[in-house]
Write an enzyme that holds these catalytic residues in place. Sequence first.
Site: not given
Ligand code: FAD
Ligand code: NAI
Length: 475
Positions: A194, A282, A322, A330, A454
């Site tokens: 992130i 997270r 997650d 995702a 290519h």
């Molecule tokens: P979530 O997507 O978190 O969905 C959980 C859902 O459950 C939510 O809608 C929540 O409101 C709902 N919920 C929770 N508790 C309850 C309850 N008790 N009752 C009803 N509803 C509830 N992953 C990638 O693979 N590619 C990426 O490019 C990527 N980019 C990311 C960028 C950012 C900024 C972040 C934060 C994450 C990113 N991720 C990415 C990670 C990805 O978003 C998560 O791994 C994915 O969303 C997990 O899916 P999930 O279904 O487990 O949970």
């Molecule tokens: P991350 O696990 O990718 O990175 C967290 C970083 O924070 C690490 O380098 C860690 O050493 C550092 N850190 C931890 N505690 C710290 C502290 N106290 N001070 C300074 N540095 C510290 O976690 P991030 O970026 O928050 O993303 C969470 C997750 O969301 C990812 O692991 C990934 O699974 C998912 N995600 C996936 C994306 C994708 O697939 N393109 C994009 C964004 C998020």
Amino acid sequence: MSKQFDVIVIGGGPGGYIAAIRAAQLGFSVACIDEWKNDKGGPAPGGTCTNVGCIPSKALLQSSEHYEQAAHHFGDHGITLSNLKMDVATMVGRKNAVVKQNNDGILYLLKKNKVTFFHGRGAFAKAVEAGYELTVSGAAEESITGKHVIVATGSNARQLPGAAFDEDRILSNDGALRIGAVPKTLGVVGSGVIGLEMGSVWRRLGAEVTILEALPGFLGAADEGVAKEALKAFTKQGLKFEFGVKISEVKTSKKGVSVAYANAKGEAVTLDVERLIVSIGRVPNTTGLNPDAVGLKLDERGAIVVDGECRTNLPNVWAVGDVVRGPMLAHKAEEEGVAVAERIAGQHGHVNFDTIPWVIYTSPEIAWVGQTEQQLKASGRAYKAGQFPFLANGRARALGDTTGFVKFLADAKTDEILGVHIVGPFASELIAEAVVAMEFKASAEDIARICHAHPSLSEATKEAALAVDKRTLNF
Ligand code: FAD
Ligand code: NAI
């Protein structure tokens, strides 16, 4: 009398809604409960991924990359622009529209597949003879019963101790995607996925971005060669990194945020920025789920304990995505959702954890699948490596983006591909070939012998496979 379903899915993110659709395809009566609200209070299924994760971040990455290209690279093509402006409100509005299209698309898909959608919070009430009774608290409280329950409640951003998210000065991913104007200075805690993606967005738009990382090195999960190349590129672009920091205090004021930390040498430093993104990983989310009502077991991190097939400690209760162990991605959540629905139907759902691709959507993009060179060294496995730079690829030159390379790691004896690591243009798309190859247990020679179009970036993949046998043709 509570409504009865074969399968109830709690959570409508990629893990949950996909599990619900697959279960419905398999003939079950399915409910999906999701509590996410849009800005009008209506349903916004798709979870973190759709609302504040994958989709909106990629929308902002795209807009900011267009701006960067227009500002700094169009000139190379003979295109000059005067008065180039970035309207952040339009960019954020476009991002919101993309999110809404996805929310609406998921609602449509649930309906099409005859999944009953409940907008509200799902909580375990009790185990009953027919399965599990859940309460749904939304506009009106309802009670529903399911023979099987799939928990897919996702994760939340981890807070830095003593620096609660206010989404104004101290931002989680949520606030980071809603910044209304380009900050002059932006701090990012954590140089993970992130931090790099969101740091890149705001750096491209003109913010001075400083990333503070606790670990001494960069991107430890990636192959060392890739991490080194990426760090070089990001630094050249203007992202500032400080590794090995220990943050002691974060203070907010009307003007901004002040971060006090010890740097790698142990010196006391203060970073003053307008806004601070905290992206330090997270935590699994079970808020409001009431797991104790049925004795659902969580581990010390708050994740739901599951076996390799997503079974919890309770019969017919499953958990995916997650909220359980494994990478927070995702596509991993989706694969687990599909596999669980198939297992409920008595089929042999399967997720291959060894071939889950990772992608970081920065520029250059970073993508990999399988083992890194440092992992292979540590395991003592004999391997061969082959690498091909985009600098020697015709399409990359035509694109004007020759940063990075494709790297293959293959077993020294059998030539089986053990890992593929890419840093460079469209790595996110190129990695798919490597995933397919590894799923089919291909050798590097297999890829080397396949005809690649290519000029295409995929020729760099073929050439890297050839490089394993030291016979690249174009380098
Ligand atoms: P979530 O997507 O978190 O969905 C959980 C859902 O459950 C939510 O809608 C929540 O409101 C709902 N919920 C929770 N508790 C309850 C309850 N008790 N009752 C009803 N509803 C509830 N992953 C990638 O693979 N590619 C990426 O490019 C990527 N980019 C990311 C960028 C950012 C900024 C972040 C934060 C994450 C990113 N991720 C990415 C990670 C990805 O978003 C998560 O791994 C994915 O969303 C997990 O899916 P999930 O279904 O487990 O949970
Ligand atoms: P991350 O696990 O990718 O990175 C967290 C970083 O924070 C690490 O380098 C860690 O050493 C550092 N850190 C931890 N505690 C710290 C502290 N106290 N001070 C300074 N540095 C510290 O976690 P991030 O970026 O928050 O993303 C969470 C997750 O969301 C990812 O692991 C990934 O699974 C998912 N995600 C996936 C994306 C994708 O697939 N393109 C994009 C964004 C998020």
